[in-house]
Design a protein around this motif. Structure first.
Motif, PDB file in Angstrom:
ATOM      1  N   ARG A  51     -10.965   2.660  -1.165  1.00 42.02           N
ATOM      2  CA  ARG A  51      -9.768   2.726  -0.310  1.00 42.02           C
ATOM      3  C   ARG A  51      -9.151   1.346  -0.106  1.00 42.02           C
ATOM      4  O   ARG A  51      -7.991   1.241   0.265  1.00 42.02           O
ATOM      5  CB  ARG A  51     -10.099   3.384   1.024  1.00 42.02           C
ATOM      6  CG  ARG A  51     -10.321   4.908   0.877  1.00 42.02           C
ATOM      7  CD  ARG A  51     -11.074   5.456   2.071  1.00 42.02           C
ATOM      8  NE  ARG A  51     -10.330   5.277   3.289  1.00 42.02           N
ATOM      9  CZ  ARG A  51      -9.529   6.213   3.807  1.00 42.02           C
ATOM     10  NH1 ARG A  51      -9.398   7.368   3.197  1.00 42.02           N
ATOM     11  NH2 ARG A  51      -8.885   5.985   4.918  1.00 42.02           N
ATOM     12  N   ASN A  54      -6.247   0.756  -2.906  1.00 41.51           N
ATOM     13  CA  ASN A  54      -4.853   1.167  -2.702  1.00 41.51           C
ATOM     14  C   ASN A  54      -4.381   0.899  -1.269  1.00 41.51           C
ATOM     15  O   ASN A  54      -3.449   1.519  -0.779  1.00 41.51           O
ATOM     16  CB  ASN A  54      -4.642   2.632  -3.092  1.00 41.51           C
ATOM     17  CG  ASN A  54      -5.373   3.590  -2.187  1.00 41.51           C
ATOM     18  OD1 ASN A  54      -6.236   3.182  -1.413  1.00 41.51           O
ATOM     19  ND2 ASN A  54      -5.036   4.858  -2.272  1.00 41.51           N
ATOM     20  N   LEU A  56      -5.442   1.574   1.624  1.00 46.29           N
ATOM     21  CA  LEU A  56      -5.640   2.466   2.766  1.00 46.29           C
ATOM     22  C   LEU A  56      -6.547   1.783   3.782  1.00 46.29           C
ATOM     23  O   LEU A  56      -6.570   2.141   4.951  1.00 46.29           O
ATOM     24  CB  LEU A  56      -6.266   3.792   2.326  1.00 46.29           C
ATOM     25  CG  LEU A  56      -5.321   4.797   1.675  1.00 46.29           C
ATOM     26  CD1 LEU A  56      -6.061   6.091   1.351  1.00 46.29           C
ATOM     27  CD2 LEU A  56      -4.123   5.091   2.547  1.00 46.29           C
ATOM     28  N   PRO A  71       1.028   0.824  -3.417  1.00 44.96           N
ATOM     29  CA  PRO A  71       0.179   1.912  -3.897  1.00 44.96           C
ATOM     30  C   PRO A  71       0.843   2.804  -4.937  1.00 44.96           C
ATOM     31  O   PRO A  71       0.181   3.732  -5.414  1.00 44.96           O
ATOM     32  CB  PRO A  71      -0.073   2.702  -2.614  1.00 44.96           C
ATOM     33  CG  PRO A  71       1.161   2.522  -1.813  1.00 44.96           C
ATOM     34  CD  PRO A  71       1.733   1.180  -2.182  1.00 44.96           C
ATOM     35  N   GLN A  72       2.100   2.540  -5.306  1.00 37.90           N
ATOM     36  CA  GLN A  72       2.810   3.490  -6.192  1.00 37.90           C
ATOM     37  C   GLN A  72       2.057   3.791  -7.476  1.00 37.90           C
ATOM     38  O   GLN A  72       2.042   4.925  -7.950  1.00 37.90           O
ATOM     39  CB  GLN A  72       4.200   2.961  -6.570  1.00 37.90           C
ATOM     40  CG  GLN A  72       5.171   2.881  -5.424  1.00 37.90           C
ATOM     41  CD  GLN A  72       5.148   1.510  -4.797  1.00 37.90           C
ATOM     42  OE1 GLN A  72       4.097   1.008  -4.420  1.00 37.90           O
ATOM     43  NE2 GLN A  72       6.307   0.895  -4.678  1.00 37.90           N
ATOM     44  N   MET A  76      -4.561   8.640  -6.032  1.00 36.15           N
ATOM     45  CA  MET A  76      -5.846   8.879  -5.393  1.00 36.15           C
ATOM     46  C   MET A  76      -6.072  10.367  -5.152  1.00 36.15           C
ATOM     47  O   MET A  76      -5.150  11.093  -4.791  1.00 36.15           O
ATOM     48  CB  MET A  76      -5.909   8.144  -4.067  1.00 36.15           C
ATOM     49  CG  MET A  76      -7.283   8.226  -3.407  1.00 36.15           C
ATOM     50  SD  MET A  76      -7.380   7.117  -2.000  1.00 36.15           S
ATOM     51  CE  MET A  76      -9.126   6.841  -1.895  1.00 36.15           C
ATOM     52  N   VAL A 100      10.063   7.879  -3.917  1.00 37.04           N
ATOM     53  CA  VAL A 100       9.524   6.539  -4.178  1.00 37.04           C
ATOM     54  C   VAL A 100      10.076   5.978  -5.487  1.00 37.04           C
ATOM     55  O   VAL A 100      10.537   4.837  -5.539  1.00 37.04           O
ATOM     56  CB  VAL A 100       7.976   6.570  -4.230  1.00 37.04           C
ATOM     57  CG1 VAL A 100       7.433   5.166  -4.462  1.00 37.04           C
ATOM     58  CG2 VAL A 100       7.418   7.148  -2.938  1.00 37.04           C
ATOM     59  N   MET A 148       3.264  10.394 -10.454  1.00 44.41           N
ATOM     60  CA  MET A 148       3.727   9.033 -10.171  1.00 44.41           C
ATOM     61  C   MET A 148       3.410   8.098 -11.335  1.00 44.41           C
ATOM     62  O   MET A 148       3.671   6.904 -11.266  1.00 44.41           O
ATOM     63  CB  MET A 148       3.072   8.495  -8.889  1.00 44.41           C
ATOM     64  CG  MET A 148       3.567   9.163  -7.611  1.00 44.41           C
ATOM     65  SD  MET A 148       5.301   8.810  -7.321  1.00 44.41           S
ATOM     66  CE  MET A 148       5.220   7.088  -6.838  1.00 44.41           C
TER      67      MET A 148
END
Lengths: 237, 366
Positions: A51, A54, A56, A71-72, A76, A100, A148
Motif C-alpha cells: 500500500r 500506490n 495509500l 496512483p494512475q 490494485m 482521470v 487504466m
C-alpha cells in the motif's frame, strides 16, 4: 544489480503506527516486468508494504521510488473487491478512464469492454456488483484496474475473501495477466500461484523482510527457520 | 391456499376466524380491541356530524352558517387569500405561471422518462430561480414590481420552503464534507458553524435577523426582510442536514474511497462519483425528515411579521365579519400542511425504492 531497469525501489523504508513499528528498514528493488509474491503471517506488514507503493499509506523514513505515475499507473486489487455498488460493472470500469485519463465515453467503454472480455466477464457488463459472485466481482475489479492501463499491478490478498471454488477463476485471470509483461506485486497465500508465476518470493515477519528467494529455493530449501516454520504451517501436506 | 378455499366456502366462519386470531387472541388483546371500539363509536359520529352532516357548504356570508357544524364557506371565501396572500389580484397569473412551469417540467420528465436530455434538465434547473424571481418580484419586461411585504399565504410558505431546501442541501453537503476534511481549520469552522446554528432556536435566529441585524448594518444599507429570513432558514436547515449527511458519509466503508484513490480519482471526483451517491442514498429518510421539519418551521416567520399560509389563516380568523371560524381555518391549514408533508414522505419512499433496486447490500463472504 541494474538500477536503471528498476520500477520500484525501497531504500531503508520505515513506518510506525504510533509506537508500533510496522515496516522495518525495508530494502527492495523490483525490475520492470518482474512478478513478486510476498507472503508471511498476518500482521507482518505485507499489505502495508504494497500500500506504500500506490500511496495509500505513508511512511516516516527512508525512500521509495516508483517509476510510474502514482496512483494512475499503479493498479490494485483488494481483498474485499471494493467495487462501487451503485454503478454497473461497465460504469465501474469506465469511471476512472473518463475522469482521470480524460477519455470520452465511447473510448472509455471500448477499453473497459476490452478488459472485461479479457477477464471473461463481458456478458455481465450491464449488471450491478451485488448480482455477481465473489469471483466475478474480483475479475471485474481486475478489469477496472487494467482499464487504466497500469505499469504495475498490486494484489492485496485478492483470493482470501473468496469461496474455494471461485479462487481458480481469479488466479487464472491473474496468470493470464502475468504473461503480458506487466510488473506484479502480490500479497497472497496461494503457493501454487507463487511457484508458477513468481520470479521472486519474499517472506515477511514483524515488519521485516526475512527472506527473499526464487520460488524453487523458497519452497524446497527455505533458509530461515521462521520461513521453514511458516511454510510447514501453511503447507501441512 | 386452503384458507382462500375456506373463505370462499364459508365467509362468515372465516371472518370470525380472522377476528379471533387478530383481535381477540388474548384477554389483553380483547380489552384493547373493545376499548378502541368504544372510543371510535364515541368519537367518530360527532366528528362526522361537525365536518359534514351539520356543516354549511354553500352560501355567501357568515350569516348563512347557522348550523352547529363547520362553516366551510369561510375557507372558500378566503381561499384566494390563503393561497396568494396580499399579492395583487391582477398579477396572480405570474405565480400560477411559475407553478405551471414546474408542473410541466415534472410532467415532461414523467412522460418522456430518459429521453429528456440532461442538458435540458440542467438548463431549466439553473435558470428556474431567475425565471421565478422575475415572475414573482417583477421589475423587468414590463412586469410591475411587487414588494416582498405583499407576498404571503401558501405561496410565501412554498417560496420559503423551496429556497430553504434548495439552498440548504448543497450547503449541508459542503458542511458535512468539511467536517471530515483533513485541514483542521476547515474542520473546526464547519463544526463551529453547525454547533452554533443547531444550538439556537429558530425563533431566536429569525428574531435576530429581522430586528437585531438592521441595527448593525450601516445606514442606508437595507437588506430585504424576506431575504434575511430566507438566508437564516437556509443556514439553520443546512446545519441539521450536515449532520444527517455526515452519518451517510460514515456509513460508506473506507474500501470505497481506497479503491477510488487507487484508481487515481482525486478527492472531488471520489466524493462526486463514488462516496456521495452512496452516502446520500443511505440517508434519504433523514434528509427528507429534515426537509419536512423545515417546511413546517416556515410557519415561524409569522413572529417577524411575514404572513405565511398559517399566518394568513390566523389573520382571516380575526376578521370581524367572520369571527368564530378559527377552527375551520386551522383544520384546513393542518390538512394542506399534511398533504405537502405526506407527498414529501411518499416521494422519499419512491427514491429509496428506486435506489434499492440497484443497490442491495453487497454479498461478500466474510
Amino acid at each position: 544489480m541494474n538500477t536503471s531497469n528498476n520500477i520500484i525501489t525501497f531504500d531503508q523504508v520505515n513506518k510506525w503506527y504510533g509506537d508500533l513499528h510496522v515496516l522495518k528498514d525495508i530494502d527492495l528493488s523490483i525490475s520492470k516486468g518482474e512478478k513478486w509474491v510476498i507472503c508471511g503471517p498476518s500482521g507482518s506488514g505485507k499489505s502495508t508494504l504494497i500500500r506504500c507503493i500506490n500511496k495509500l499509506e505513508t511512511y516516516q523514513s527512508g525512500q521509495l521510488q516508483v517509476n510510474a505515475k502514482v496512483p494512475q499507473q499503479v493498479g490494485m486489487l483488494f481483498q474485499q473487491f471494493n467495487l462501487f455498488p451503485h454503478l454497473s460493472v461497465l460504469e465501474n470500469c469506465t469511471l476512472a478512464p473518463m475522469r482521470v485519463n480524460g477519455r470520452n465515453q465511447q473510448s472509455a467503454i471500448d477499453i473497459a469492454m476490452h478488459y472485461l472480455t479479457r477477464v471473461n466477464i463481458a456478458e455481465k457488463a450491464h449488471q450491478y456488483p451485488h448480482q455477481l459472485s465473489g469471483g466475478q466481482q474480483q475479475r471485474v475489479a481486475l478489469a477496472r484496474a487494467l482499464a487504466m492501463e497500469p505499469e504495475i499491478m498490486l494484489f492485496d490478498e485478492p483470493t482470501s475473501a473468496l469461496d474455494p471454488e471461485m479462487i481458480k477463476e481469479v488466479l487464472d485471470a491473474m496468470m493470464e495477466l502475468a504473461d503480458s509483461g506487466i510488473t506484479m506485486v502480490c500479497v497472497t497465500h496461494e503457493m501454487g500461484f507463487a511457484r508458477q508465476v513468481a520470479d521472486h518470493v519474499i517472506f515477511m515477519d514483524q515488519g521485516s523482510i526475512i527472506e527473499t528467494a526464487q520460488p524453487i529455493d523458497f519452497f524446497d530449501n527455505p533458509q530461515h527457520p521462521r520461513t521453514q516454520k511458516f511454510l510447514k504451517q501453511i503447507l501441512p501436506y | 391456499m386452503s384458507t382462500a378455499v375456506n373463505r370462499a366456502i364459508n365467509p362468515i366462519k372465516s371472518s370470525f376466524h380472522w377476528a379471533h386470531r387478530n383481535l381477540f387472541r388474548s384477554p389483553i388483546d380483547s380489552v384493547i380491541t373493545l376499548t378502541l371500539c368504544a372510543f371510535i363509536t364515541w368519537f367518530i359520529p360527532p366528528l362526522f356530524d361537525w365536518f359534514i352532516l351539520q356543516a354549511t357548504f354553500t352560501g355567501e356570508g357568515n350569516e348563512q352558517c347557522v348550523n352547529d357544524g363547520a362553516c366551510w364557506i369561510f375557507v372558500r371565501e378566503f381561499l384566494p387569500q390563503f393561497i396568494f396572500g396580499f399579492y395583487p389580484e391582477e398579477s396572480r397569473w405570474r405565480l400560477v405561471t411559475a407553478v405551471i412551469i414546474v408542473i410541466a417540467f415534472i410532467g415532461i420528465r414523467i412522460v418522456f422518462k430518459k429521453k429528456v436530455h440532461k442538458f435540458f434538465t440542467l438548463t431549466l434547473i439553473v435558470s428556474y430561480p431567475i425565471i421565478a424571481f422575475i415572475l414573482l418580484y417583477g421589475g423587468v419586461f414590463g412586469l410591475a414590481v411587487i414588494e416582498t411585504h405583499q407576498w404571503g399565504g401558501l405561496f410565501l410558505t412554498l417560496v420559503i420552503a423551496t429556497v430553504g431546501i434548495a439552498g440548504a442541501f448543497p450547503l449541508g453537503v459542503a458542511l458535512a464534507l468539511g467536517r471530515q476534511s483533513n485541514l483542521p481549520v476547515i474542520r473546526a469552522f464547519c463544526r463551529l458553524f453547525i454547533e452554533l446554528w443547531r444550538g439556537v432556536p429558530l425563533i431566536t435566529v429569525l428574531f435576530m435577523a429581522s430586528v437585531m441585524l438592521p441595527l448593525f448594518l450601516p445606514q442606508g444599507l437595507d437588506i430585504d426582510k424576506l431575504l434575511r429570513v430566507l438566508i437564516c432558514i437556509m443556514l439553520f436547515a443546512s446545519a441539521y442536514l450536515a449532520e444527517v449527511i455526515r452519518g451517510g458519509l460514515q456509513s460508506i466503508p473506507s474500501g470505497q474511497q481506497e479503491a477510488a484513490t487507487a484508481l487515481g480519482l482525486n478527492y472531488w471526483h471520489t466524493m462526486r462519483y463514488v462516496v456521495l451517491p452512496q452516502a446520500l442514498q443511505n440517508v434519504i429518510p433523514g434528509i427528507v425528515n429534515t426537509f419536512i421539519g423545515l417546511f413546517k418551521d416556515t410557519t415561524l416567520v409569522l413572529i417577524v411579521g411575514l404572513f405565511d399560509f398559517l399566518g394568513i389563516v390566523q389573520a382571516a380568523a380575526t376578521n370581524p365579519q367572520w369571527l368564530g371560524h378559527a377552527i375551520e381555518g386551522y383544520i384546513f391549514a393542518a390538512f394542506i400542511f399534511w398533504c405537502f408533508c405526506f407527498s414529501m414522505s411518499r416521494f422519499s419512499l419512491r427514491l429509496e425504492q428506486r435506489s434499492h433496486l440497484k443497490e442491495k447490500p453487497m454479498t461478500q463472504p466474510s
